[in-house]
Enzyme design. Sequence first.
Site, PDB file in Angstrom:
ATOM      1  N   VAL A  92       0.843  -1.182   0.000  1.00 16.94           N
ATOM      2  CA  VAL A  92       0.000   0.000   0.000  1.00 16.94           C
ATOM      3  C   VAL A  92       0.881   1.236   0.000  1.00 16.94           C
ATOM      4  O   VAL A  92       1.886   1.282   0.718  1.00 16.94           O
ATOM      5  CB  VAL A  92      -0.898   0.053   1.260  1.00 16.94           C
ATOM      6  CG1 VAL A  92      -1.864   1.223   1.153  1.00 16.94           C
ATOM      7  CG2 VAL A  92      -1.641  -1.244   1.446  1.00 16.94           C
ATOM      8  N   GLY A  93       0.538   2.197  -0.800  1.00 22.58           N
ATOM      9  CA  GLY A  93       1.283   3.459  -0.793  1.00 22.58           C
ATOM     10  C   GLY A  93       0.323   4.602  -0.944  1.00 22.58           C
ATOM     11  O   GLY A  93      -0.893   4.397  -1.057  1.00 22.58           O
ATOM     12  N   PHE A 134      -0.096   6.362  -3.387  1.00 21.41           N
ATOM     13  CA  PHE A 134      -0.648   6.298  -4.734  1.00 21.41           C
ATOM     14  C   PHE A 134      -1.875   5.385  -4.776  1.00 21.41           C
ATOM     15  O   PHE A 134      -2.812   5.627  -5.523  1.00 21.41           O
ATOM     16  CB  PHE A 134       0.440   5.734  -5.646  1.00 21.41           C
ATOM     17  CG  PHE A 134       0.011   5.540  -7.073  1.00 21.41           C
ATOM     18  CD1 PHE A 134       0.149   6.575  -7.980  1.00 21.41           C
ATOM     19  CD2 PHE A 134      -0.502   4.335  -7.511  1.00 21.41           C
ATOM     20  CE1 PHE A 134      -0.216   6.398  -9.300  1.00 21.41           C
ATOM     21  CE2 PHE A 134      -0.876   4.162  -8.832  1.00 21.41           C
ATOM     22  CZ  PHE A 134      -0.739   5.199  -9.723  1.00 21.41           C
ATOM     23  N   LYS A 168      -3.072   0.999  -3.992  1.00 23.45           N
ATOM     24  CA  LYS A 168      -2.679  -0.330  -3.525  1.00 23.45           C
ATOM     25  C   LYS A 168      -2.018  -1.146  -4.626  1.00 23.45           C
ATOM     26  O   LYS A 168      -2.276  -0.938  -5.808  1.00 23.45           O
ATOM     27  CB  LYS A 168      -3.916  -1.081  -3.021  1.00 23.45           C
ATOM     28  CG  LYS A 168      -4.442  -0.483  -1.744  1.00 23.45           C
ATOM     29  CD  LYS A 168      -5.717  -1.158  -1.288  1.00 23.45           C
ATOM     30  CE  LYS A 168      -6.172  -0.536   0.025  1.00 23.45           C
ATOM     31  NZ  LYS A 168      -7.565  -0.867   0.339  1.00 23.45           N
ATOM     32  N   VAL A 169      -1.201  -2.093  -4.214  1.00 25.69           N
ATOM     33  CA  VAL A 169      -0.583  -3.014  -5.155  1.00 25.69           C
ATOM     34  C   VAL A 169      -1.170  -4.399  -4.927  1.00 25.69           C
ATOM     35  O   VAL A 169      -1.185  -4.897  -3.800  1.00 25.69           O
ATOM     36  CB  VAL A 169       0.946  -3.061  -4.979  1.00 25.69           C
ATOM     37  CG1 VAL A 169       1.569  -3.929  -6.068  1.00 25.69           C
ATOM     38  CG2 VAL A 169       1.530  -1.656  -5.023  1.00 25.69           C
ATOM     39  N   LYS A 214      -0.527  -2.198  -9.782  1.00 23.84           N
ATOM     40  CA  LYS A 214      -0.594  -1.044  -8.891  1.00 23.84           C
ATOM     41  C   LYS A 214      -1.734  -0.159  -9.372  1.00 23.84           C
ATOM     42  O   LYS A 214      -1.708   0.350 -10.494  1.00 23.84           O
ATOM     43  CB  LYS A 214       0.742  -0.306  -8.940  1.00 23.84           C
ATOM     44  CG  LYS A 214       0.829   0.884  -8.036  1.00 23.84           C
ATOM     45  CD  LYS A 214       2.285   1.157  -7.698  1.00 23.84           C
ATOM     46  CE  LYS A 214       2.698   2.542  -8.129  1.00 23.84           C
ATOM     47  NZ  LYS A 214       4.112   2.814  -7.842  1.00 23.84           N
ATOM     48  N   ASP A 253      13.304   8.139  -3.387  1.00 22.48           N
ATOM     49  CA  ASP A 253      12.699   7.380  -2.303  1.00 22.48           C
ATOM     50  C   ASP A 253      13.382   6.016  -2.185  1.00 22.48           C
ATOM     51  O   ASP A 253      12.734   4.980  -2.198  1.00 22.48           O
ATOM     52  CB  ASP A 253      11.195   7.225  -2.551  1.00 22.48           C
ATOM     53  CG  ASP A 253      10.441   6.895  -1.262  1.00 22.48           C
ATOM     54  OD1 ASP A 253      11.041   6.998  -0.177  1.00 22.48           O
ATOM     55  OD2 ASP A 253       9.263   6.515  -1.359  1.00 22.48           O
TER      56      ASP A 253
END
Length: 842
Positions: free
Chosen positions: A507-508, A510, A512-513, A527, A623
Amino acid sequence: MMATLGRKKRQAATTFIVLCILSSFYICKAQFTPADSYLVDCGSSKSTMVGQRTFTADGASPVKVSTSQDILAGTSANGVASFDNSALYQTARIFTGPSSYTFPIQKQGRHFVRFYFFPFTYQSYDLSLAKFTVSTQDVLLLSDFQQPDKTAPLFKEYSLNITRDTLVISFKPSNGIAFVNAIEVVSVPDDLITDDAQMVNPVQQYSGLSTQPLETVYRVNMGGPKVTPDNDTLSRTWVTDLKYLLNPSVTKQVNYGKRVNYKKGGGGATQLSAPDIVYGTATELAATNTSNALFNMTWQFDVDAGFSYLVRFHFCDIVSKALNQLYFNAYVGGFYAQNNLDLSAMSDSQLATPIYIDVVLSSNDASSKLSISIGPSVLNNVLPDGILNGLEVMKISTGGSAFTVGSGSGNKKWGVILGAALGGVGLFIIVVVLVLLCRRKKTLEKQHSKTWMPFSINGLTSLSTGSRTSYGTTLTSGLNGSYGYRFAFSVLQEATNNFDENWVIGVGGFGKVYKGVMRDESKVAVKRGNPKSQQGLNEFRTEIELLSRLRHRHLVSLIGYCDERNEMILVYEYMEKGTLKSHLYGSDNPSLNWKQRLEVCIGAARGLHYLHTGSAKAIIHRDVKSANILLDENLLAKVADFGLSKTGPELDQTHVSTAVKGSFGYLDPEYFRRQQLTEKSDVYSFGVVLLEVLCARPVIDPTLPREMVNLAEWGMKWQKRGELHQIIDQRISGTIRPDSLRKFGETVEKCLADYGVERPSMGDVLWNLEYVLQLQDADSTVSDVNSMNRIVELPSQVQNVGALESISVTMAEAGASNEPDHDLSDVSMSRVFSQLIKAEGR
Ligand SMILES: *[C@@H]1O[C@H](CO)[C@@H](O)[C@H](O)[C@H]1NC(C)=O
Ligand SMILES: *[C@@H]1O[C@H](CO)[C@@H](O)[C@H](O)[C@H]1NC(C)=O
Ligand SMILES: *[C@@H]1O[C@H](CO)[C@@H](O)[C@H](O)[C@H]1NC(C)=O
Ligand SMILES: *[C@@H]1O[C@H](CO)[C@@H](O)[C@H](O)[C@H]1NC(C)=O
């Protein structure tokens, strides 16, 4: 296997020896024959010897003079006898209308263009009243120039990259007469001025020097004699430094008296960078005796404010008795140019190796006094010492087209240029200036937007109010065809079991993956941008554009995307073993041994190195962290997540977090302070990852005692004490060879240097890590860095990764999404801030 290695080593050794012989042969004969060499004694009807150089008579072919009206003038030898190169000042050509010299150029590239001026009186012409403009086709060299001191000669040297077949130098009188005593146009070695330099404020790379016109304003031989053109292959003059030294009492002069050792194989200074006598003498800080007395030695130079300056430091450690004993700082205009500079580290492990360092001080910081300081390092166990062998200060022309002379202040400067332009030099100069101004503004805007604009609150607001549709259209049309496979939404829906929450593997900010299984059973990572939040748009685009351009074994491959129904979905190769982080702590994964960990680090370093150097413009990941380094089924490391997608909405709540992107604990402190992003920010973050790999603990862990919370600080504390072994992951601590650990610790320390300029490049980090691995290898007999071949490909566990070609990407249950509670590296920064503030208060 061993036999092959042995043969390879022998081959390498032979090649090396041959190269050495060739290069020493070359160095012995090092002489430079300029393709173009015009020395003109203006106004003279015969040629003139000056030292060992012959200046030809004015008007001798192939140099052409074109003039409406001119006078060949002369003065008595007595009047000029006390000057250097006096013979040249005895004659002058006087112009009473616009005139020019034309020089055929055999070889395009950098040339020294030198002028000699001495204003004598000839018949009714008083040259000291002359006021004129000198320009080439491309550069305004002197505008409305008047000799500042009527009783002394003036010498001007410019270094111009000439990209034409002829050089036309024009003289235009402003009030009746112009004159010149002598002109030189001489080719310069191509590598004398390289394209890049280090800018001191802000600390970042400065590029584009190779096309910039430069004017030499000071060229000084520290601690040594004056060097005349006859003693310098490139006919430069180097003056002594004493008159610029503010505090000579804290300095002493040193003279080596032996030959210095030029670096073999390039990369350092050559015999043409400066003559031996410059490198063989130096001014040294004389504070060595009193270990507590910390002084700087400072030279001060009068310069024109409002210009940028290229400052070239020439160093050569002729004072140390052994390697790695001399550390010092260098400052330009009060800013750090070098911190804890270690000349040994830049040489071939040999003392007395000439080195130069180019530094750019921007026009915003240049006052009319330019100070250059050398000061002691504050490192422990280092004697306060420092040296400087030579210095060149070069003015960089404004906007690529003009130098002005005299005491031009920032505003006056433009006035002068415009005045000159209006005065008749031509409309084209105005146009050139305007075009350049516009271009500069554009560049600035570009830089600005590259850094912060896409994330500003305003930017987001305007995106969400209306422009989204048009943006979406552009995006779609831009994506059609050119960016890999475009998936139908229904296909991905099916592959992910309709975006089943149980299939989420990450999860980010942006979105979810998800794990996905295609109809042919191949696995993918899907993603999906959160369709409700729009801050992911930029990242979506960035990532597609970047990933589709970048192909590397150590970067996670993009397979395709889906932009149907306003969706923002990216489809990647699936990385079987999940994140590096999940193999270090907080999961049930079996622990990796030291060699496996090193190989993972080396793989990731290769990926980052490729990002930084693989395309025309460096790509900064921003990052770098262990959660963004993924492992395939063979533990091959790949760097993921280029779009900086961890931008949760909370980030926009405070000003600081709006600006600074990245993950807490990995953030480059310099980036944080200055909000200046460079590749070296990634190097810093990667240094933190290295520590994480060694210690197998979260980079920020607020549950620990205060001094242990931040891994980077904690690790550096132990590394500086030379006791890094105290904090190694228990599971591997007995298995690391001391040499390997020492080198690893040094590499970490360099990566975590406070200032970006002090950190190694990713390529250097990579090389060091390979060396660390070799040191760990029990079979290896490597004992000396120099015996290593830099480009040895280490036998890697994995020979092929055909993931992309075959698209039969494999996938597994990666449990990386369930982060342990005490690990904050994925949590938004505003939250971490408040926690840290609390921690401070304890
Ligand atoms: C001179 O400028 C051209 C571009 O205009 C560049 O390609 C070339 O490398 C430069 N030469 C030197 C010696 O810097
Ligand atoms: C300069 O060269 C001359 C001879 O060419 C020599 O006598 C003199 O010592 C040299 N000076 C320096 C400072 O090297
Ligand atoms: C160091 O200091 C001592 C006395 O403080 C003095 O006698 C000696 O000459 C000094 N040495 C140098 C190299 O300055
Ligand atoms: C040396 O000069 C720099 C820059 O002006 C300054 O920051 C530093 O404190 C000085 N160091 C000493 C020991 O005076």
